[in-house]
Write an enzyme that holds these catalytic residues in place. Structure first.
Site, PDB file in Angstrom:
ATOM      1  N   VAL A  17       8.255  63.585  29.298  1.00 18.09           N
ATOM      2  CA  VAL A  17       8.886  62.460  28.593  1.00 18.09           C
ATOM      3  C   VAL A  17       8.039  61.957  27.422  1.00 18.09           C
ATOM      4  CG1 VAL A  17       9.811  60.148  28.877  1.00 18.09           C
ATOM      5  CG2 VAL A  17      10.055  61.798  30.701  1.00 18.09           C
ATOM      6  N   GLY A  19       5.649  63.461  25.745  1.00 17.58           N
ATOM      7  CA  GLY A  19       5.536  64.492  24.713  1.00 17.58           C
ATOM      8  C   GLY A  19       6.792  64.565  23.859  1.00 17.58           C
ATOM      9  N   LYS A  81      -0.683  66.774  31.916  1.00 17.48           N
ATOM     10  CA  LYS A  81      -1.337  65.913  32.919  1.00 17.48           C
ATOM     11  C   LYS A  81      -2.834  65.844  32.645  1.00 17.48           C
ATOM     12  CE  LYS A  81       1.710  66.391  36.827  1.00 17.48           C
ATOM     13  NZ  LYS A  81       2.192  67.624  37.424  1.00 17.48           N
ATOM     14  N   SER A 134      -0.489  54.109  23.869  1.00 12.46           N
ATOM     15  CA  SER A 134       0.031  53.102  24.797  1.00 12.46           C
ATOM     16  C   SER A 134       1.414  52.623  24.394  1.00 12.46           C
ATOM     17  CB  SER A 134      -0.911  51.896  24.835  1.00 12.46           C
ATOM     18  OG  SER A 134      -0.330  50.894  25.632  1.00 12.46           O
ATOM     19  N   LYS A 206      -8.640  52.579  25.609  1.00 10.58           N
ATOM     20  CA  LYS A 206      -7.320  52.674  26.256  1.00 10.58           C
ATOM     21  C   LYS A 206      -7.436  52.315  27.744  1.00 10.58           C
ATOM     22  CE  LYS A 206      -3.057  53.472  27.186  1.00 10.58           C
ATOM     23  NZ  LYS A 206      -2.753  54.361  28.239  1.00 10.58           N
ATOM     24  N   HIS A 209      -7.696  48.618  28.020  1.00 11.68           N
ATOM     25  CA  HIS A 209      -6.336  48.105  27.822  1.00 11.68           C
ATOM     26  C   HIS A 209      -5.581  48.130  29.151  1.00 11.68           C
ATOM     27  CE1 HIS A 209      -2.067  49.044  27.452  1.00 11.68           C
ATOM     28  NE2 HIS A 209      -2.035  48.292  26.372  1.00 11.68           N
ATOM     29  N   ASN A 210      -5.650  49.258  29.837  1.00 16.11           N
ATOM     30  CA  ASN A 210      -4.916  49.376  31.094  1.00 16.11           C
ATOM     31  C   ASN A 210      -5.479  48.444  32.162  1.00 16.11           C
ATOM     32  OD1 ASN A 210      -3.726  51.431  29.661  1.00 16.11           O
ATOM     33  ND2 ASN A 210      -3.633  52.824  31.396  1.00 16.11           N
ATOM     34  N   GLU A 213      -4.217  45.160  31.493  1.00 12.69           N
ATOM     35  CA  GLU A 213      -2.794  45.153  31.875  1.00 12.69           C
ATOM     36  C   GLU A 213      -2.654  44.883  33.393  1.00 12.69           C
ATOM     37  OE1 GLU A 213      -0.770  48.723  30.423  1.00 12.69           O
ATOM     38  OE2 GLU A 213       0.300  48.814  32.319  1.00 12.69           O
TER      39      GLU A 213
HETATM   40  P1  2AM Z   1       5.928  72.165  32.543  1.00 13.84           P
HETATM   41  O1  2AM Z   1       7.169  71.603  31.907  1.00 13.84           O
HETATM   42  O2  2AM Z   1       5.865  73.645  32.419  1.00 13.84           O
HETATM   43  O3  2AM Z   1       5.727  71.702  33.975  1.00 13.84           O
HETATM   44  C1  2AM Z   1       3.643  67.063  32.186  1.00 13.84           C
HETATM   45  O4  2AM Z   1       3.461  67.549  33.462  1.00 13.84           O
HETATM   46  C2  2AM Z   1       3.618  68.182  31.157  1.00 13.84           C
HETATM   47  O5  2AM Z   1       2.406  68.919  31.324  1.00 13.84           O
HETATM   48  C3  2AM Z   1       4.742  69.178  31.261  1.00 13.84           C
HETATM   49  O6  2AM Z   1       5.115  69.512  29.958  1.00 13.84           O
HETATM   50  C4  2AM Z   1       4.106  70.349  31.986  1.00 13.84           C
HETATM   51  O7  2AM Z   1       4.681  71.598  31.711  1.00 13.84           O
HETATM   52  C5  2AM Z   1       2.723  70.300  31.417  1.00 13.84           C
HETATM   53  N1  2AM Z   1       1.709  70.949  32.269  1.00 13.84           N
HETATM   54  C6  2AM Z   1       1.307  70.543  33.477  1.00 13.84           C
HETATM   55  N2  2AM Z   1       0.333  71.367  33.946  1.00 13.84           N
HETATM   56  C7  2AM Z   1       0.125  72.296  32.982  1.00 13.84           C
HETATM   57  C8  2AM Z   1      -0.752  73.393  32.848  1.00 13.84           C
HETATM   58  N3  2AM Z   1      -1.639  73.704  33.822  1.00 13.84           N
HETATM   59  N4  2AM Z   1      -0.669  74.135  31.731  1.00 13.84           N
HETATM   60  C9  2AM Z   1       0.216  73.841  30.758  1.00 13.84           C
HETATM   61  N5  2AM Z   1       1.067  72.796  30.825  1.00 13.84           N
HETATM   62  C10 2AM Z   1       1.026  72.025  31.903  1.00 13.84           C
END
Ligand code: 2AM
Length: 502
Positions: A17, A19, A81, A134, A206, A209-210, A213
């Protein structure tokens, strides 16, 4: 479909979301963006759903093609992540990049990870910007607060994009500016984005900030609790109080949404919505990081820590329900003037908020010494004026305070904040004592008050504590009648010492 340029201005990896929203915000401001996602279908549908952005979105199925689609020096935002996944993506990118290319981590990374990554990438002649982003989904899409840290020369390449997509505030009043219609780009104003400092500085700010919050949210909950359990007001009535408060000193995003939430009814039962929500709160870690960092650096920041502990206490619901049947509190009823007490709660909330922010800024001040950063505190408060969750009119007062005195030792010492607390403290004390008498838990209100009272006390009782340490562990003590840094020890009489019985 608009014609795409041979090379994109920037790239983004990770189309969850945040991204997707950030990519659209960038494309809306006329920058062409290449996007890549581990799961290709997510990327395909994102590109298909957004065919007509002003800048254009170029979907890439292969990471190699993604990298090749970017203008040099390449700028690549990673929004995956935090933790292992971020490292995994960086490792994949390294062999594909050229000298001076720039990786930007827009996730909620721990600042120590950002320091490590920046150092590792620098050794490989690559540049790294760790940027706090944020404002949640809405902020990412229409104007977040941005807190970039890292190589300042690298940030110069990112700055036009970051300035364009950030929330904007009025230069004089600091009020957030809106577009012609919801979501439309804002013209003019000061962007809520500015270079924070080297390596992990952006992610550190950041995190603070959190943490702040967490404090703000808990304080609002305590105000609600007092109106509910001491004054017996209904949720919609309390909502109206918050709506009124939102027109004054407390004018802020969190107060505004609280007013809305409390006036919302549950679509299933018709009851006030908050009454059907379970009272156990989760957390993702940034409040905890802030508190652990306060302990590590030896900075008193009890209010944020209390807010984190309050969430932990809320989480042991079953235990609390059982304990409530055994542990009895006082059986007092409120007999004072309700309107005056509501005003007092307002003042308690405002004073506690001042103390919580004072603690947050103390943390940043200590961190800048620890990591050799030079933080611009007035500017940081300004960045938080728009786009982010803690956006509030109050932040302008902090910017003004640091403008008056950039080296201000503690926000409490600024004339505005000092005067405000002088005026409001009797109400604050009344709220803390009434809550205590009535048995209502107010961890942030009371810890903030203790912070205030402790900070203004020239002689605290730690003289006794130091004597205790000298007694049982020969830890030595300093004397009031000798220079600081000279340590003494008393030979405590053996015969008087309590003996351990084994
Ligand atoms: P995905 O759609 O293939 O799961 C949030 O989880 C974002 O991080 C998603 O776009 C996810 O891709 C990506 N993501 C999570 N782990 C990842 C990894 N090890 N390598 C690349 N993208 C990753």
């Amino acid at each position: 479909m608009p014609k795409l340029k041979p090379k994109s201005d920037i790239g983004l990896i990770g189309l969850a979301v945040m991204g997707q929203n950030l990519a659209l915000n960038i494309a809306d401001h006329g920058f062409q963006i290449s996007v890549y996602n581990r799961t290709t279908e997510t990327m395909d549908s994102f590109v298909a759903e957004n065919p007509n952005t002003p800048g254009g979105v170029l979907g890439c199925k292969q990471i190699k093609n993604f990298v090749q689609s970017l203008k040099r020096p390449r700028k690549i935002i990673i929004l995956v992540k935090a933790g292992g996944p971020t490292d995994a993506v960086i490792d994949t990118l390294i062999p594909l990049l050229d000298k001076n290319d720039i990786i930007i981590d827009g996730g909620n990374a721990k600042w120590t990870d950002t320091i490590r990554r920046e150092k590792d990438l620098k050794a490989k002649k690559l540049r790294f910007v760790g940027s706090g982003v944020s404002g949640g989904e809405e902020g990412a899409r229409f104007g977040p607060a941005l807190m970039p840290g890292g190589d300042p020369a690298a940030y110069k390449h990112l700055q036009p994009i970051w300035d364009a997509i950030a929330a904007k505030v009025d230069a004089k009043t600091g009020r957030p500016l809106e577009g012609a219609e919801p979501g439309a780009p804002v013209k003019g104003g000061v962007p809520c984005a500015a270079y924070i400092g080297p390596n992990g500085a952006g992610h550190y700010v950041k995190m603070i900030h959190n943490g702040i919050e967490y404090g703000d949210m808990q304080m609002i909950c305590e105000a609600y609790d007092l109106m509910q359990n001491v004054l017996g007001l209904t949720a919609p009535e309390i909502g109206k109080v918050f709506a009124r408060w939102n027109k004054g000193q407390l004018d802020s995003f969190l107060i505004e949404i609280t007013a809305d939430i409390l006036q919302q009814s549950d679509p299933i039962t018709g009851k006030p919505f908050v009454e059907v929500v379970l009272d156990t709160a989760g957390q993702k870690g940034t409040g905890k990081w802030t508190s652990v960092n306060a302990l590590d650096m030896g900075v008193p920041a009890p209010t944020v820590a209390e807010a984190v502990f309050a969430r932990f206490l809320s989480a042991v619901k079953t235990e609390r329900v059982a304990a409530g049947k055994i542990l009895k509190g006082p059986s007092k009823r409120f007999s004072g003037n309700k309107t005056a007490f509501i005003r007092a709660i307002h003042d308690a909330l405002y004073c506690s908020k001042i103390c919580s922010y004072a603690q947050g800024f103390q943390l940043m001040r200590e961190a800048q010494n620890e990591y050799n950063w030079e933080l611009n505190f007035g500017q940081i408060a300004q960045i938080w004026r728009g786009g982010c969750i803690i956006r509030a009119v109050f932040l302008q007062k902090i910017t003004d305070a640091f403008k008056r005195k950039p080296k201000l030792a503690n926000l409490l010492l600024d004339p505005y904040f000092n005067k405000t607390i002088q005026k409001a403290q009797s109400n604050w004390r009344k709220v803390v004592s009434t809550a205590t008498e009535q048995g209502v838990a107010i961890p942030t209100f009371s810890s903030a008050l203790s912070y205030y009272d402790g900070y203004r006390t020239a002689r605290l009782p730690q003289n006794l504590l130091q004597a205790q340490r000298d007694y049982f562990g020969a830890h030595t003590y300093e004397r009031v009648d000798k220079p600081r840094g000279k340590f003494f020890h008393i030979d405590w009489p053996e015969k008087d010492r309590p003996q351990l019985k084994v």
